[in-house]
Design a protein around this motif. Sequence first.
Motif, PDB file in Angstrom:
ATOM      1  N   ASN A   1     -11.995  -7.671 -18.320  1.00 35.28           N
ATOM      2  CA  ASN A   1     -13.329  -7.316 -17.839  1.00 35.28           C
ATOM      3  C   ASN A   1     -13.949  -6.216 -18.695  1.00 35.28           C
ATOM      4  O   ASN A   1     -14.853  -6.471 -19.466  1.00 35.28           O
ATOM      5  N   CYS A   2     -13.442  -4.966 -18.600  1.00 40.41           N
ATOM      6  CA  CYS A   2     -14.162  -3.846 -19.199  1.00 40.41           C
ATOM      7  C   CYS A   2     -13.828  -3.594 -20.664  1.00 40.41           C
ATOM      8  O   CYS A   2     -14.629  -3.041 -21.393  1.00 40.41           O
TER       9      CYS A   2
ATOM     10  N   CYS B   1     -10.428  -1.044 -15.900  1.00 39.42           N
ATOM     11  CA  CYS B   1     -10.499  -2.034 -14.816  1.00 39.42           C
ATOM     12  C   CYS B   1      -9.128  -2.598 -14.455  1.00 39.42           C
ATOM     13  O   CYS B   1      -8.939  -3.116 -13.365  1.00 39.42           O
TER      14      CYS B   1
END
Length: 258
Positions: free
Chosen positions: A53-54, A59
């Motif tokens: 995700n990040c 995350c």
Amino acid sequence: MSGYEARFKVWRGDVGGGGLEDFKVEVNEGEVVLDIIHRIQATQAPDLAVRWNCKAGKCGSCSAEINGRPRLLCMTRMSVFDREETITVTPLRAFPVVRDLVTDVGFNYTKAREVPAFVPPAGVAPGEYRMMQEDVDRSQEFRKCIECFLCQDTCHVVRDHEENKQAFAGPRFLMRVAELDMHPLDAASESGLDRKTTAQDEHGLGYCNITKCCTEVCPEGIKITDNALIPLKERAVDRKYDPLVWLGSKIRRRSSAG
């Protein structure tokens, strides 16, 4: 570091089985393992499944095992490996495989729901909480957890013994119990909840034998063993075996009954 060609072995498969697949892939200066996995997706294996995700180490999504060690793909730099080294990327071993590098970590959310929440003190509104900084230092340390579940994966109680999962919360959630037990305003005891007893009886604190493997893999540098699990064990033992504590609890129960 100028560009070069690296050798990767990436686990491919699903719940029915699978195996390692070989890749040769370009590596550029400053890249991390997640960059290479993305390049493999883009150029050689478009159906390769990976969770992320990040890409900033905050995350916890891209947890996997690199050369057998639980790590975040986005925080593991290619520069830590020799150019001639074959890098093996596999899914977290403690949890069921969904596909390729993606695992089902639902076990952890089940355990999270089993930990009773913070109990607000009576007569004090949230905006009126006042605490000394030194009293919340450890709680704030534990709050840095990004729930990557690397500590859960590397804990041999979970990793090597599937039958323990029902009775053992694992280091991440025992740390949560410790955080609440240390919180200066948590009023659990006033409501009849003894977090030290539940840690032992309901969350499996006794299974932990403090090998510190959870601390070693924590990307946030949280001292899970020294600052959470060992102190929680000490307080649980005091509660269970200290004769004065035992006598005091008997007297309190008798007084409340009367």
